[in-house]
Design a protein around this motif. Structure first.
Motif, PDB file in Angstrom:
ATOM      1  N   LYS A  72      -8.077   8.457 -12.945  1.00  0.00           N
ATOM      2  CA  LYS A  72      -7.161   9.563 -13.158  1.00  0.00           C
ATOM      3  C   LYS A  72      -7.414  10.226 -14.510  1.00  0.00           C
ATOM      4  CE  LYS A  72      -4.774   9.101  -9.346  1.00  0.00           C
ATOM      5  NZ  LYS A  72      -4.841  10.122  -8.265  1.00  0.00           N
ATOM      6  N   VAL A 126       2.649  10.627  -9.427  1.00  0.00           N
ATOM      7  CA  VAL A 126       1.801  10.790 -10.612  1.00  0.00           C
ATOM      8  C   VAL A 126       0.955  12.052 -10.489  1.00  0.00           C
ATOM      9  CG1 VAL A 126      -0.219   9.845 -11.798  1.00  0.00           C
ATOM     10  CG2 VAL A 126       1.748   8.373 -11.311  1.00  0.00           C
ATOM     11  N   ASP A 127       0.357  12.264  -9.324  1.00  0.00           N
ATOM     12  CA  ASP A 127      -0.516  13.427  -9.122  1.00  0.00           C
ATOM     13  C   ASP A 127       0.257  14.736  -9.218  1.00  0.00           C
ATOM     14  OD1 ASP A 127      -2.782  11.904  -8.868  1.00  0.00           O
ATOM     15  OD2 ASP A 127      -2.800  11.911  -6.679  1.00  0.00           O
ATOM     16  N   ARG A 163      -6.403   0.975  -9.595  1.00  0.00           N
ATOM     17  CA  ARG A 163      -6.044   2.105  -8.734  1.00  0.00           C
ATOM     18  C   ARG A 163      -6.100   3.432  -9.488  1.00  0.00           C
ATOM     19  NH1 ARG A 163      -3.479   2.558  -3.735  1.00  0.00           N
ATOM     20  NH2 ARG A 163      -3.215   4.762  -3.231  1.00  0.00           N
ATOM     21  N   PHE A 164      -5.670   3.446 -10.748  1.00  0.00           N
ATOM     22  CA  PHE A 164      -5.535   4.699 -11.482  1.00  0.00           C
ATOM     23  C   PHE A 164      -6.642   4.927 -12.515  1.00  0.00           C
ATOM     24  CE2 PHE A 164      -1.202   3.743 -10.040  1.00  0.00           C
ATOM     25  CZ  PHE A 164      -0.851   4.958  -9.465  1.00  0.00           C
ATOM     26  N   MET A 204       2.204   1.860  -3.530  1.00  0.00           N
ATOM     27  CA  MET A 204       1.159   2.327  -4.431  1.00  0.00           C
ATOM     28  C   MET A 204       0.805   3.782  -4.129  1.00  0.00           C
ATOM     29  SD  MET A 204      -0.708   1.260  -7.033  1.00  0.00           S
ATOM     30  CE  MET A 204      -1.350  -0.418  -7.071  1.00  0.00           C
ATOM     31  N   ASP A 205       0.740   4.127  -2.851  1.00  0.00           N
ATOM     32  CA  ASP A 205       0.456   5.514  -2.472  1.00  0.00           C
ATOM     33  C   ASP A 205       1.556   6.451  -2.952  1.00  0.00           C
ATOM     34  OD1 ASP A 205      -1.845   4.657  -1.199  1.00  0.00           O
ATOM     35  OD2 ASP A 205      -0.993   4.744   0.820  1.00  0.00           O
ATOM     36  N   ILE A 216      -2.759  -1.878 -10.790  1.00  0.00           N
ATOM     37  CA  ILE A 216      -2.462  -0.533 -11.299  1.00  0.00           C
ATOM     38  C   ILE A 216      -3.664   0.018 -12.058  1.00  0.00           C
ATOM     39  CG2 ILE A 216      -1.000   0.803 -12.865  1.00  0.00           C
ATOM     40  CD1 ILE A 216       1.227  -1.271 -12.325  1.00  0.00           C
ATOM     41  N   ASP A 254       0.818  -1.211   0.000  1.00  0.00           N
ATOM     42  CA  ASP A 254       0.000   0.000   0.000  1.00  0.00           C
ATOM     43  C   ASP A 254       0.854   1.264   0.000  1.00  0.00           C
ATOM     44  OD1 ASP A 254      -2.390  -1.371  -0.048  1.00  0.00           O
ATOM     45  OD2 ASP A 254      -2.665  -1.330   2.134  1.00  0.00           O
ATOM     46  N   GLU A 296       1.318   6.970  -6.687  1.00  0.00           N
ATOM     47  CA  GLU A 296       0.178   7.857  -6.968  1.00  0.00           C
ATOM     48  C   GLU A 296       0.508   9.304  -6.615  1.00  0.00           C
ATOM     49  OE1 GLU A 296      -4.658   8.056  -6.415  1.00  0.00           O
ATOM     50  OE2 GLU A 296      -3.484   6.916  -4.941  1.00  0.00           O
ATOM     51  N   GLU A 297       1.219   9.511  -5.516  1.00  0.00           N
ATOM     52  CA  GLU A 297       1.600  10.870  -5.135  1.00  0.00           C
ATOM     53  C   GLU A 297       2.434  11.519  -6.232  1.00  0.00           C
ATOM     54  OE1 GLU A 297       3.533  13.038  -1.245  1.00  0.00           O
ATOM     55  OE2 GLU A 297       4.538  11.203  -1.969  1.00  0.00           O
ATOM     56  N   LEU A 355      -2.685  10.533 -17.962  1.00  0.00           N
ATOM     57  CA  LEU A 355      -1.861   9.435 -17.446  1.00  0.00           C
ATOM     58  C   LEU A 355      -1.879   8.291 -18.446  1.00  0.00           C
ATOM     59  CD1 LEU A 355      -0.198   8.022 -15.249  1.00  0.00           C
ATOM     60  CD2 LEU A 355      -2.368   7.215 -14.271  1.00  0.00           C
TER      61      LEU A 355
END
Length: 507
Positions: A148, A103-104, A144-145, A96-97, A141, A93, A100-101, A152
């Motif tokens: 978005k 990516v954001d 999760r995304f 993955m977080d 993946i 986790d 994502e951070e 992406l």
């Protein structure tokens, strides 16, 4: 559950599916145009653990990418060190977080972000045993995304070394199908085996010829002896012809198969001859644009460094990537003439659009600044040469040309540099009095002066680094250079009458 609640829940599910399925509608062909010029955030999320190879990712990197003018950022990611080795192969986790951070950070700045599976050694060593694990990784993946931004993109696998052709084709098709379950219109990027050169891409079966959201990628570091190992020089007509033909062939394949192309890694390491390296990047960018490739230069905070992360600054490569085109200044040449620096170039812009041309110079410790200006430009007065009579003695001078246009755009050329061979003392000796032979040389260089005593010999590489020092009291000597890499070198001889310098080429 009441009938009213049933219909409410059904409506929510249907609405969610509609939003999910319609939020990413940019086709791959449209994406290729919008991606334009890009850069990799390499050696960051793809080592075994973040921070192993380069500084950890920071949000300000993406501010710098955006401010520089890049439109896409490829973010290589390694997953196997953060994923369980037994079913259901759950990704950690925290990892993955973290992905994502990062990516954001890019998406929040309206950059196109590409994530992938990168340096996945377990996959490369045991495809059959790891296939299910990576299918699970990609499913997680994709889920999760899935909500978005359409900016992406997913790249299936980077450089799958040791994998057979039929295996990567099977894997591409399988992963594309998994992604499409949750991201039916997100751009997906695929390629072939090994180091994914252009020839390997074009030999690889397209996983779905009817998918308008599919893009292909390839890498370009040819010739590896120069770009990857820093040997020799680059820029002959044959060198340029080879690069142009290779990229032209990819464009032809792209058009025939209606698959847009992303050149998502290319570059030349910083140990390369400086002038060759700048020209290499410039021609690669020029041809990528000519042949409709979006691109992302490899930047790894190491051998291929472009962004100086700790210093929050860029080196010379950044402007080459951002400004080069088929209309920018090219064919820079520089030479010493009577101890002055003579600079020549070719202008390819419409003279009617140019308001002035600036000559800029910097040293090892300063930034570029204007040293000359040509105004009132016309087809008859476009400048193509400049003589600098004030180059720093015994040091490198860096030059570039800047064309300023009527719309106030300023387009710098790629830079070029030269070591000022002017004698470093008041006792000036003509360099012709020092004979250096053979030249080019493979193993032993001979240095001879008629009646001048040599105190020491220093040999510098093309990056200005001292690579050899010999002390002596003689007017001639032979020096073994067998262990030096191929390239251009400078001999500086300290003599009883002053300093002399000559250059030679190690084959």
């Amino acid at each position: 559950m009441t009938m009213i609640n049933y219909f409410k829940n059904a409506f929510v599910i249907i609405f969610t599916l509609m939003v999910t399925n319609t939020m990413a509608q940019m086709t791959a062909q449209e994406a290729r145009v919008l991606m334009g010029r890009g850069i990799n955030m390499g050696n960051t999320l793809e080592p075994p653990y973040e921070g192993d190879w380069a500084p950890k990712a920071e949000e300000y990197y993406f501010d710098m990418y955006k401010e520089a003018g890049f439109k896409n950022v490829r973010v290589p990611v390694r997953w196997d060190k953060h994923t369980d080795t037994s079913a259901p192969y759950t990704i950690d986790d925290d990892w993955m977080d973290r992905v994502e951070e990062v990516v954001d950070w890019g998406l929040d700045r309206d950059l196109i972000i590409v994530i992938n599976c990168h340096h996945e050694e377990s996959f490369q060593k045991d495809y059959e045993g790891q296939k299910a694990r990576y299918e699970s990784i990609w499913r997680q993946i994709a889920i999760r995304f899935r909500n978005k931004s359409e900016n992406l993109f997913f790249e299936i696998m980077n450089e799958p070394l040791g994998i057979a052709q039929e295996q990567i084709e099977e894997f591409n098709e399988s992963i594309l199908g998994i992604i499409r379950e949750y991201n039916p219109t997100r751009v997906v990027v695929y390629s072939g085996i090994e180091y994914t050169g252009s020839d390997l891409l074009m030999k690889t079966e397209i996983p779905d010829t009817q998918d308008p959201y599919l893009m292909a990628y390839y890498h370009s570091y040819q010739p590896w002896s120069f770009a990857g190992q820093g040997k020799g020089t680059w820029g002959t007509k044959a060198d340029i012809w080879e690069m142009k033909n290779r990229m032209s062939a990819v464009q032809k394949w792209s058009v025939e198969n209606n698959i847009p192309v992303y050149l998502d890694e290319f570059g030349a390491q910083r140990d390369c001859d400086y002038n060759s390296r700048m020209y290499y990047y410039a021609k690669c960018v020029e041809f990528a644009l000519d042949y409709d490739h979006s691109f992302a230069a490899w930047d790894d905070s190491w051998e291929f460094e472009t962004l100086l992360r700790a210093e929050k600054s860029w080196n010379d490569i950044k402007d080459v990537l951002i400004y080069t085109s088929d209309s920018s200044i090219t064919d820079l040449d520089v030479e010493l003439v009577d101890n002055n620096v003579h600079l020549t170039w070719e202008s390819r812009s419409d003279a009617d659009l140019i308001t002035k041309v600036l000559v800029e110079k910097r040293t090892e410790s300063t930034d570029f600044s204007v040293i000359a200006e040509f105004s009132d430009i016309s087809a008859e007065t476009v400048p193509f040469e400049y003589l600098d009579e004030d180059a720093e003695i015994g040091a490198y001078s860096y030059y570039r040309l800047v064309e300023v246009y009527s719309n106030e755009d300023s387009i710098p050329s790629y830079p070029i540099r030269i070591f000022n061979e002017k004698a470093l003392s008041t006792s000036i000796i003509k360099n012709e009095e020092m004979v250096v032979y053979p030249n080019p040389v493979t193993d032993e260089i001979n240095i001879s002066l008629a009646d001048i005593l040599i105190d020491s010999i220093k040999i510098y590489n093309s990056n200005g680094q001292l690579v050899l020092l010999e002390q002596m009291q003689s007017n001639e000597t032979s020096i073994n250079i067998e262990n030096l890499d191929q390239g251009i070198y400078y001999i500086v001889a300290k003599t009883n009458k002053g300093l002399l310098q000559q250059s030679f080429v190690k084959k």
